[in-house]
Design an enzyme around this catalytic site. Structure first.
Site, PDB file in Angstrom:
ATOM      1  N   HIS A 165       0.776  -1.277  -0.035  1.00  0.00           N
ATOM      2  CA  HIS A 165       0.196  -0.219   0.001  1.00  0.00           C
ATOM      3  C   HIS A 165       0.863   1.244   0.074  1.00  0.00           C
ATOM      4  O   HIS A 165       0.364   2.404  -0.257  1.00  0.00           O
ATOM      5  CB  HIS A 165      -0.918   0.022   1.186  1.00  0.00           C
ATOM      6  CG  HIS A 165      -2.106  -0.972   1.134  1.00  0.00           C
ATOM      7  ND1 HIS A 165      -3.386  -0.633   0.548  1.00  0.00           N
ATOM      8  CD2 HIS A 165      -2.195  -2.236   1.202  1.00  0.00           C
ATOM      9  CE1 HIS A 165      -3.980  -1.663   0.611  1.00  0.00           C
ATOM     10  NE2 HIS A 165      -3.453  -2.637   0.940  1.00  0.00           N
ATOM     11  N   ASP A 372       3.815   9.637  -1.062  1.00  0.00           N
ATOM     12  CA  ASP A 372       2.643   8.827  -0.659  1.00  0.00           C
ATOM     13  C   ASP A 372       2.138   7.626  -1.743  1.00  0.00           C
ATOM     14  O   ASP A 372       2.168   7.930  -2.687  1.00  0.00           O
ATOM     15  CB  ASP A 372       1.393   9.988  -0.646  1.00  0.00           C
ATOM     16  CG  ASP A 372       0.280   9.504   0.411  1.00  0.00           C
ATOM     17  OD1 ASP A 372       0.358   8.509   0.947  1.00  0.00           O
ATOM     18  OD2 ASP A 372      -0.362  10.508   0.896  1.00  0.00           O
TER      19      ASP A 372
HETATM   20  P1  ADQ Z   1      -2.520   6.498   4.677  1.00  0.00           P
HETATM   21  O1  ADQ Z   1      -1.322   7.015   4.652  1.00  0.00           O
HETATM   22  O2  ADQ Z   1      -3.281   6.537   6.095  1.00  0.00           O
HETATM   23  O3  ADQ Z   1      -2.701   5.221   4.090  1.00  0.00           O
HETATM   24  P2  ADQ Z   1      -4.715   7.970   3.147  1.00  0.00           P
HETATM   25  O4  ADQ Z   1      -4.859   7.331   1.866  1.00  0.00           O
HETATM   26  O5  ADQ Z   1      -4.363   9.467   2.559  1.00  0.00           O
HETATM   27  O6  ADQ Z   1      -3.219   7.770   3.836  1.00  0.00           O
HETATM   28  O7  ADQ Z   1      -5.840   8.158   4.183  1.00  0.00           O
HETATM   29  C1  ADQ Z   1      -6.265   6.876   4.573  1.00  0.00           C
HETATM   30  C2  ADQ Z   1      -7.905   7.375   5.230  1.00  0.00           C
HETATM   31  O8  ADQ Z   1      -7.685   8.140   6.449  1.00  0.00           O
HETATM   32  C3  ADQ Z   1      -8.738   8.258   4.336  1.00  0.00           C
HETATM   33  O9  ADQ Z   1      -9.926   7.355   4.300  1.00  0.00           O
HETATM   34  C4  ADQ Z   1      -8.977   9.514   5.052  1.00  0.00           C
HETATM   35  O10 ADQ Z   1     -10.363  10.107   5.125  1.00  0.00           O
HETATM   36  C5  ADQ Z   1      -8.520   8.985   6.565  1.00  0.00           C
HETATM   37  N1  ADQ Z   1      -8.212  10.351   7.126  1.00  0.00           N
HETATM   38  C6  ADQ Z   1      -6.977  11.204   6.792  1.00  0.00           C
HETATM   39  N2  ADQ Z   1      -7.041  12.302   7.540  1.00  0.00           N
HETATM   40  C7  ADQ Z   1      -8.187  12.323   8.680  1.00  0.00           C
HETATM   41  C8  ADQ Z   1      -8.560  12.967   9.544  1.00  0.00           C
HETATM   42  N3  ADQ Z   1      -7.902  14.141   9.961  1.00  0.00           N
HETATM   43  N4  ADQ Z   1      -9.556  12.421  10.149  1.00  0.00           N
HETATM   44  C9  ADQ Z   1     -10.313  11.481   9.852  1.00  0.00           C
HETATM   45  N5  ADQ Z   1      -9.970  10.681   8.939  1.00  0.00           N
HETATM   46  C10 ADQ Z   1      -8.726  11.004   8.150  1.00  0.00           C
HETATM   47  C11 ADQ Z   1      -1.884   4.259   3.128  1.00  0.00           C
HETATM   48  C12 ADQ Z   1      -0.680   5.000   2.331  1.00  0.00           C
HETATM   49  C13 ADQ Z   1      -1.624   5.656   1.294  1.00  0.00           C
HETATM   50  C14 ADQ Z   1      -2.629   4.758   0.479  1.00  0.00           C
HETATM   51  C15 ADQ Z   1      -3.504   4.047   1.630  1.00  0.00           C
HETATM   52  C16 ADQ Z   1      -4.204   3.025   0.786  1.00  0.00           C
HETATM   53  O11 ADQ Z   1       0.188   5.691   2.978  1.00  0.00           O
HETATM   54  O12 ADQ Z   1      -0.800   6.213   0.072  1.00  0.00           O
HETATM   55  O13 ADQ Z   1      -3.593   5.624  -0.141  1.00  0.00           O
HETATM   56  O14 ADQ Z   1      -2.572   3.343   2.523  1.00  0.00           O
HETATM   57  O15 ADQ Z   1      -3.624   2.020   0.310  1.00  0.00           O
END
Ligand code: ADQ
Length: 723
Positions: A165, A372
Site C-alpha cells: 500500500h 504517498d
Molecule cells: P494513509 O497514509 O493512511 O494510507 P490516505 O490514503 O490519505 O493515507 O488516508 C487514508 C484514510 O484516512 C482516508 O480514508 C482519510 O479519510 C482518513 N483520514 C485522513 N485524515 C483524516 C483525519 N484528519 N480525520 C479522519 N480521517 C482521516 C496508506 C498509504 C496511502 C494509501 C493508503 C491505501 O500511505 O498512500 O493511499 O494506505 O492504500
C-alpha cells in the site's frame, strides 16, 4: 468465487471497552469497505491484530472473541513488546520512512528485525491453520512482507496475493536496507504482487534484477520454478458512499455553516494523518509565503488543516507534531488580526460526515505529501463534490497523481511554486474549475474501491496454481531411489552443481573435500561417475584428471570415458565459423567493463558475471539478438547460460554424452543426472526412461527432483556413502 483469506496487520474493526461493556465495531476505512463484500460472500475469514485487549477482563475478552467470530475475523494478539518492536519498531521506524525515501530517519541499527520476522511467521502459522485447499489468500502491506514466502514454504499449492500500500522506492534506496534480500524473497512467495502505480512496479522489477539477477518479462518473473506476476492496481475509494454523504441533509447543513464562517473568504482545506510524509510544514510555509507576498489575501483566506493523531508512540511523530504546532502559531502570529486568524489547526479525528462537509465546503483542497503510496483523501474530496466545484492541488509525488491529471500538480519541495499554484487555484475561473472537477469525478467514480478489489482478484484467480512438485523435499526421495538401485551411473555437472560460481572461471577449483567425495563415490560398489561440463578438457584434466571418473568437456564435444583413456572428439563438428564470431564478441568485451571472452575448441563464450547486473543483462540480450540475426541460418547455436552467452556448433550438447556412457551398462543400472542450468536440461532430456534427473537450484526445469545448490548436492552424494 473461492474462499478468501484476508491478512492484514490490523483487523478492520475497533474494540472499545468502557464501564458498560465492550463493543466491536467495523472500521470505515477504504480497505475495510472495499473488501467487506468479497469477505462476506466468499465465506472466508480476515486475520489480523484487533488492537490491544490486554486490559480487558476475561469476560470482556470472551465477549470480544465471540463478536469477532460473528464478523468472521480471526484475531492475532500481539504482546506489548511485539507491538513496540514489530509494529512501531521495524515496520514504522524502518520500512515506512525508507519506502518514503526518508533514509535519514531510519535508525542506525535495526534491532527489531528478528521480531518482525517472528511476527510474520506467527501470521503465516495462523493463516495455515485456517487454510483449506482451493482458498485464495490475500496479504496486505509492508508490515507483512515475509508472510507470502512463509506461506509458500508450507502451502506450495496455495494461491497467494500481496498488495503493497505504500510506495516501492527506487532500487537505489531499497538496496540500503540490510535485510533487503529477505524482504524481496518474502514477497516472491506470492503469485501476484500488486502496487498502486506502474512506477512502483518498475522499481520493484529493477530491485529484483539488482538483488537477485531476476529478469521481469512484461509483467512476469520466474522464481524457484514458479511464475510470479507483478501489477499496478491503483486503489480507489467507496465513491458512491462519499457522494451520498455529501448530499445528506445534515452534512449540507454543516456545509452551510462552514461557508457562513468563511463569508468573504475562500476556504482552503488540508486533511491528513499527522505523518511526516504528508508534507504539512511545507504546505503551511506555502500559505505563509502567499500571505507574505500578496497582502491582499491576508483577510480573504481561511486555511483549515485537520490532522488525525497517528503513531504517537513513535518519537519522530512527537517532534513532527511540535514542528507543525510551532509553524501554525508563527503564521497566525504574523498574519492574524483580532477578527481573523488565517490557519485553523484541528488535531483530532473527524468522522466521515464531518469530513464530507469540509470537503464539500472547501474552495481549494491541498493534498501535498512529500511522498504517498496513493492518497485517498484526494479521491474522497472529488467524490464529495457532486456540485462539480472546488479545486484540487495535488503533489506529483502522490501515487494518485498518475490518475488525477486534472488536478493542479505541485512539487511539494518547491514552496514558492506551491504558493503560486495555491494562488492560481484561488483565482481559477468557474468554468475551468467545473471542467476539471468533472473529469476528476468521472475517474474516481469509475475506478472505485470495488473495481480495485475485482481487478486484483481477477488477475490473482487467473494465475494457474503451481503444478504439484513430484517431491517438494527432493533430496530425501532421490536418495531413497539411489540407495535402492543395484548399480548407479552418475552424470554430474561441475560449475553451479558441485562448486558454487566463482567471480572468474579459473577460481572455481575443486577443494580437497570435493575430490575426496568424488573418489569415494567412484569406488563405491556398482557405481560409475562421470563429470559432464562446459569447461575445456585441459581444465578438467588438470583439476579432476587424477580421479577414477569419466570426464566430458565442452558440453560433450570431448570425452575421456575413464581414467587413463585418451580424449576423443565428436566427429564432424565445424570450427571455421569462429573467425567470424570472435570479432563480435570482442567488441562486446570492449564496450562492457568486466566482461571477458573465453575460447574453447568448438565454442566461444562471452562472460558477464562481473558486470553491473542491469547493464550486463541488457548487453547480453543485445548480443543474443545480434548473433541471432547475423548467424541465423548457419551451423551455430547461441546459448544463454548463467551470466554467459555461449556460441557453439549446432548438435553439440550434453545430451550427446548419454549415448556414449550407457553403452554396455549393466542391467538394473539407475542413471542419475544432476545439473543446474540450461545446458543440463539437454542432458536430462536425453536420459533413458526411468532415470533420475535432479535440478540443483531454483530455475525452471524438466527434472522431477530438486535440491538447493552445490552444498545440498554434496550432502546428497555424501549420504550415498553411508548406510
Ligand atoms: P494513509 O497514509 O493512511 O494510507 P490516505 O490514503 O490519505 O493515507 O488516508 C487514508 C484514510 O484516512 C482516508 O480514508 C482519510 O479519510 C482518513 N483520514 C485522513 N485524515 C483524516 C483525519 N484528519 N480525520 C479522519 N480521517 C482521516 C496508506 C498509504 C496511502 C494509501 C493508503 C491505501 O500511505 O498512500 O493511499 O494506505 O492504500
Amino acid at each position: 468465487m473461492s474462499r478468501l483469506l484476508l491478512v492484514s496487520n490490523r483487523l478492520p474493526v475497533t474494540v472499545k471497552a468502557d464501564k458498560d461493556g465492550v463493543s466491536v465495531v467495523r472500521s470505515a476505512g477504504g480497505l475495510a469497505t472495499g473488501l467487506r463484500g468479497p469477505h462476506e460472500r466468499s465465506g472466508g475469514v480476515w486475520i489480523g491484530w484487533p488492537g490491544d485487549v490486554s486490559r480487558l477482563t476475561p469476560e470482556q475478552r470472551a465477549a470480544v472473541e465471540a463478536r469477532l467470530a460473528e464478523l468472521r475475523c480471526v484475531p492475532l494478539h500481539l504482546s506489548a513488546s511485539e507491538v513496540s518492536r514489530f509494529y512501531e519498531g521495524y515496520s514504522n521506524r524502518v520500512l515506512w520512512p525508507l519506502c518514503h525515501y526518508l533514509i535519514d530517519r531510519v535508525p542506525n541499527q535495526d534491532r527489531d528485525w528478528d521480531v518482525y520476522r517472528r511476527v510474520n511467521e506467527r501470521f503465516a502459522d495462523l493463516v495455515v491453520r485456517h487454510y483449506q485447499p482451493g482458498d485464495t489468500i490475500w496479504v496486505h502491506d509492508y508490515q507483512l512482507m515475509l508472510v507470502p514466502a512463509f506461506l509458500r514454504a508450507r502451502l506450495p499449492q496455495a494461491r497467494i496475493g500481496f498488495f503493497h500500500h505504500i510506495p516501492f522506492p527506487s532500487s537505489e534506496i531499497f538496496r540500503t536496507l540490510p535485510h533487503r534480500t529477505e524482504l524481496v524473497r518474502g514477497l516472491l512467495g506470492a503469485d501476484l504482487i500488486g502496487f498502486h502505480t506502474l512506477t512502483y512496479v518498475r522499481h520493484f522489477a529493477s530491485t529484483l534484477m539488482r538483488l537477485l539477477g531476476l529478469e521481469t518479462v512484461v509483467d512476469r518473473v520466474s522464481y524457484e520454478g514458479r511464475e510470479v506476476r507483478l501489477g499496478g492496481f491503483p486503489m480507489g475509494i467507496d465513491a458512491q458512499s462519499f457522494e451520498n454523504l455529501a448530499n445528506d441533509p445534515g452534512v449540507l447543513e454543516d456545509v452551510r455553516q462552514h461557508r457562513e464562517k468563511s463569508a468573504g473568504q475562500q476556504l482552503v482545506l488540508g486533511v491528513d494523518r499527522l505523518d511526516y510524509t504528508k508534507g504539512i510544514p511545507r504546505r503551511l510555509l506555502a500559505v505563509q509565503r502567499l500571505l507574505e507576498r500578496e497582502p491582499a489575501w491576508r483577510n480573504r483566506l481561511r486555511f483549515v488543516q485537520v490532522a488525525v493523531p497517528s503513531r504517537t508512540a513513535v518519537a519522530d511523530y512527537a517532534t513532527y507534531r511540535e514542528k507543525v504546532d510551532e509553524l501554525v502559531g508563527r503564521i497566525n502570529g504574523l498574519y492574524g488580526s483580532v477578527h481573523n486568524v488565517p490557519v485553523h489547526y484541528l488535531y483530532r479525528s473527524f468522522n466521515e460526515k464531518q469530513l464530507a462537509a469540509l470537503y464539500r465546503a472547501a474552495d481549494v483542497m491541498l493534498v501535498t505529501p512529500i511522498r504517498d503510496g496513493m492518497n485517498l483523501v484526494a479521491k474522497e474530496f472529488c467524490a464529495a463534490r457532486p456540485d462539480e466545484d472546488g479545486v484540487l492541488v495535488l503533489s506529483e509525488f502522490a501515487g494518485a497523481a498518475d490518475e488525477l491529471a486534472d488536478a493542479l500538480m505541485v512539487n511539494p519541495y518547491d514552496v514558492d511554486g506551491m504558493a503560486d499554484m495555491l494562488e492560481a487555484a484561488l483565482e481559477m475561473p468557474e468554468e475551468e474549475r467545473r471542467s476539471r472537477m468533472r473529469t476528476l469525478r468521472a475517474r474516481v467514480k469509475e475506478y472505485d474501491v470495488h473495481w480495485w478489489v475485482r481487478s486484483f482478484l481477477d488477475v490473482l484467480e487467473s494465475v494457474p496454481t503451481p503444478p504439484p512438485r513430484t517431491q517438494p523435499a527432493g533430496a530425501e526421495a532421490a536418495l531413497t531411489r539411489m540407495r535402492e538401485a543395484r548399480n548407479l551411473l552418475l552424470l554430474i555437472d561441475y560449475d553451479g552443481t558441485l562448486v558454487p560460481f566463482a567471480p572468474k572461471p579459473e577460481l572455481a577449483t575443486p577443494d580437497a573435500e570435493l575430490l575426496d567425495l568424488l573418489r569415494r563415490l567412484a569406488i563405491r560398489s556398482g557405481t560409475r561417475v562421470h563429470i559432464v561440463s562446459g569447461r575445456t578438457r585441459e581444465t578438467l584434466e588438470a583439476w579432476l584428471g587424477g580421479l577414477p571418473v569419466g570426464l566430458h568437456a565442452e558440453h560433450g564435444l570431448w570425452s575421456r570415458p575413464a581414467a587413463e583413456q585418451p580424449w576423443t572428439v565428436l566427429e564432424g563438428v565445424p570450427t571455421d565459423w569462429k573467425s567470424l564470431v570472435r570479432p563480435v564478441l570482442e567488441s562486446f568485451v570492449a564496450r562492457v567493463p568486466g566482461a571477458f571472452l573465453e575460447e574453447k575448441s568448438a565454442s566461444l563464450a562471452w562472460h558477464y558475471r562481473q558486470v553491473d547486473r542491469v547493464f550486463g543483462a541488457r548487453q547480453a540480450r543485445e548480443l543474443r539478438l545480434h548473433l541471432g540475426e547475423v548467424f541465423a541460418h548457419g551451423p551455430l547455436e547461441v546459448l544463454p547460460g548463467d551470466m554467459v552467452v555461449e556460441v557453439r556448433a549446432r548438435g553439440v550438447n550434453k545430451g550427446r554424452v548419454v549415448e556414449r556412457v550407457i553403452d554396455g551398462m549393466a542391467p538394473g543400472t539407475l542413471v542419475v543426472a544432476i545439473g543446474d542450468d540450461r545446458t543440463d536440461e539437454d542432458l536430462f532430456a536425453a536420459l533413458p526412461v526411468g532415470s533420475l534427473a535432479i535440478h540443483a537450484g531454483g530455475k525452471d526445469t524438466r527434472a522431477s527432483y530438486r535440491v538447493g545448490g552445490p552444498s545440498e548436492v554434496r550432502t546428497l552424494l555424501s549420504a550415498l556413502l553411508v548406510g
